[in-house]
Design a protein around this motif. Structure first.
Motif, PDB file in Angstrom:
ATOM      1  N   TRP A 168     -25.347 -19.206  -5.841  1.00 39.37           N
ATOM      2  CA  TRP A 168     -26.405 -19.934  -6.548  1.00 39.37           C
ATOM      3  C   TRP A 168     -26.525 -21.383  -6.054  1.00 39.37           C
ATOM      4  CZ3 TRP A 168     -30.556 -19.851  -9.458  1.00 39.37           C
ATOM      5  CH2 TRP A 168     -30.907 -20.974 -10.195  1.00 39.37           C
ATOM      6  N   THR A 169     -25.403 -22.017  -5.844  1.00 44.44           N
ATOM      7  CA  THR A 169     -25.431 -23.416  -5.422  1.00 44.44           C
ATOM      8  C   THR A 169     -25.621 -23.570  -3.909  1.00 44.44           C
ATOM      9  OG1 THR A 169     -23.040 -23.433  -5.150  1.00 44.44           O
ATOM     10  CG2 THR A 169     -23.918 -24.081  -7.319  1.00 44.44           C
ATOM     11  N   GLY A 170     -25.483 -22.479  -3.195  1.00 42.78           N
ATOM     12  CA  GLY A 170     -25.606 -22.554  -1.740  1.00 42.78           C
ATOM     13  C   GLY A 170     -24.330 -22.987  -1.040  1.00 42.78           C
ATOM     14  N   THR A 171     -23.271 -23.189  -1.804  1.00 46.48           N
ATOM     15  CA  THR A 171     -22.030 -23.665  -1.196  1.00 46.48           C
ATOM     16  C   THR A 171     -21.219 -22.542  -0.574  1.00 46.48           C
ATOM     17  OG1 THR A 171     -20.946 -23.540  -3.353  1.00 46.48           O
ATOM     18  CG2 THR A 171     -21.872 -25.668  -2.702  1.00 46.48           C
ATOM     19  N   THR A 172     -21.465 -21.321  -0.995  1.00 45.42           N
ATOM     20  CA  THR A 172     -20.783 -20.167  -0.407  1.00 45.42           C
ATOM     21  C   THR A 172     -21.808 -19.312   0.320  1.00 45.42           C
ATOM     22  OG1 THR A 172     -19.113 -20.115  -2.148  1.00 45.42           O
ATOM     23  CG2 THR A 172     -19.412 -18.112  -0.840  1.00 45.42           C
ATOM     24  N   ILE A 173     -21.598 -19.151   1.607  1.00 47.21           N
ATOM     25  CA  ILE A 173     -22.484 -18.346   2.447  1.00 47.21           C
ATOM     26  C   ILE A 173     -21.610 -17.450   3.316  1.00 47.21           C
ATOM     27  CG2 ILE A 173     -24.093 -18.399   4.385  1.00 47.21           C
ATOM     28  CD1 ILE A 173     -25.263 -20.968   3.247  1.00 47.21           C
ATOM     29  N   THR A 174     -22.028 -16.209   3.448  1.00 41.82           N
ATOM     30  CA  THR A 174     -21.286 -15.287   4.292  1.00 41.82           C
ATOM     31  C   THR A 174     -22.259 -14.417   5.075  1.00 41.82           C
ATOM     32  OG1 THR A 174     -19.531 -13.619   4.297  1.00 41.82           O
ATOM     33  CG2 THR A 174     -21.070 -13.559   2.451  1.00 41.82           C
ATOM     34  N   TYR A 175     -21.837 -14.037   6.282  1.00 43.99           N
ATOM     35  CA  TYR A 175     -22.678 -13.240   7.179  1.00 43.99           C
ATOM     36  C   TYR A 175     -21.895 -12.046   7.719  1.00 43.99           C
ATOM     37  CZ  TYR A 175     -25.692 -17.390   7.470  1.00 43.99           C
ATOM     38  OH  TYR A 175     -26.515 -18.457   7.181  1.00 43.99           O
ATOM     39  N   ALA A 176     -22.628 -11.012   8.038  1.00 41.91           N
ATOM     40  CA  ALA A 176     -22.042  -9.921   8.806  1.00 41.91           C
ATOM     41  C   ALA A 176     -21.791 -10.420  10.225  1.00 41.91           C
ATOM     42  CB  ALA A 176     -22.992  -8.733   8.827  1.00 41.91           C
ATOM     43  N   ASP A 177     -20.739  -9.901  10.848  1.00 45.54           N
ATOM     44  CA  ASP A 177     -20.411 -10.339  12.210  1.00 45.54           C
ATOM     45  C   ASP A 177     -21.568 -10.115  13.176  1.00 45.54           C
ATOM     46  OD1 ASP A 177     -16.900  -9.339  12.068  1.00 45.54           O
ATOM     47  OD2 ASP A 177     -17.915 -11.176  11.406  1.00 45.54           O
ATOM     48  N   SER A 178     -22.324  -9.067  12.943  1.00 45.63           N
ATOM     49  CA  SER A 178     -23.401  -8.697  13.868  1.00 45.63           C
ATOM     50  C   SER A 178     -24.550  -9.698  13.888  1.00 45.63           C
ATOM     51  CB  SER A 178     -23.941  -7.307  13.521  1.00 45.63           C
ATOM     52  OG  SER A 178     -24.427  -7.293  12.185  1.00 45.63           O
ATOM     53  N   VAL A 179     -24.636 -10.561  12.872  1.00 45.91           N
ATOM     54  CA  VAL A 179     -25.764 -11.499  12.815  1.00 45.91           C
ATOM     55  C   VAL A 179     -25.328 -12.957  12.865  1.00 45.91           C
ATOM     56  CG1 VAL A 179     -27.069  -9.814  11.490  1.00 45.91           C
ATOM     57  CG2 VAL A 179     -25.922 -11.679  10.289  1.00 45.91           C
ATOM     58  N   LYS A 180     -24.019 -13.206  12.859  1.00 46.85           N
ATOM     59  CA  LYS A 180     -23.523 -14.582  12.886  1.00 46.85           C
ATOM     60  C   LYS A 180     -24.052 -15.323  14.105  1.00 46.85           C
ATOM     61  CE  LYS A 180     -19.188 -14.216  10.311  1.00 46.85           C
ATOM     62  NZ  LYS A 180     -17.710 -14.171  10.412  1.00 46.85           N
ATOM     63  N   GLY A 181     -24.519 -16.531  13.872  1.00 51.01           N
ATOM     64  CA  GLY A 181     -25.050 -17.347  14.951  1.00 51.01           C
ATOM     65  C   GLY A 181     -26.509 -17.084  15.257  1.00 51.01           C
TER      66      GLY A 181
END
Length: 121
Positions: free
Chosen positions: A53-66
């Motif tokens: 909600w605050t945007g402080t925690t973000i996570t990505y799948a390895d396939s899309v990182k970067g």
């Protein structure tokens, strides 16, 4: 109840970019984490990215990182997925989801109907 509506999908050439949007309505006063998932034909729905909600925690799948960036504008009840350097393997229907906590699992409480992304080679 929360209703989610995705937009921004379409046909793009490999190497191109798209920005998906997901607008939430209904019980949006709650502090929901938001996630993006995708599902290609014949495959299981897979996690792409999530943001708290605050945007402080973000996570990505390895396939899309970067390549992909998730962001949100709580004043507009909208979450975005900026997708760059797209390749044909990114072709899928992309779904927005809302949940009380950030998770990479499919256990989200609310789901949108999805928007199709097709990347041509």
């Amino acid at each position: 109840q929360v209703q989610l509506v995705e937009s921004g999908g379409g046909l793009v050439q490999a190497g191109g970019s798209l920005r998906l949007s997901c607008v939430a309505s209904g019980r949006t006063s709650s502090n929901y984490a938001m996630g993006w998932f995708r599902q290609a034909p014949g495959k299981e729905r897979e996690f792409v990215a999530a943001i708290s909600w605050t945007g402080t925690t973000i996570t990505y799948a390895d396939s899309v990182k970067g390549r992909f960036t998730i962001s949100r504008d709580n004043a507009k009840n909208t979450v975005y997925l900026q997708m760059n350097s797209l390749n044909p393997e990114d072709t899928a229907r992309y779904y927005c989801a809302a949940n009380s906590v950030v998770t990479m699992s499919r256990r989200y409480a609310y789901w949108g109907q999805g928007t199709q992304v097709t990347v041509s080679s």
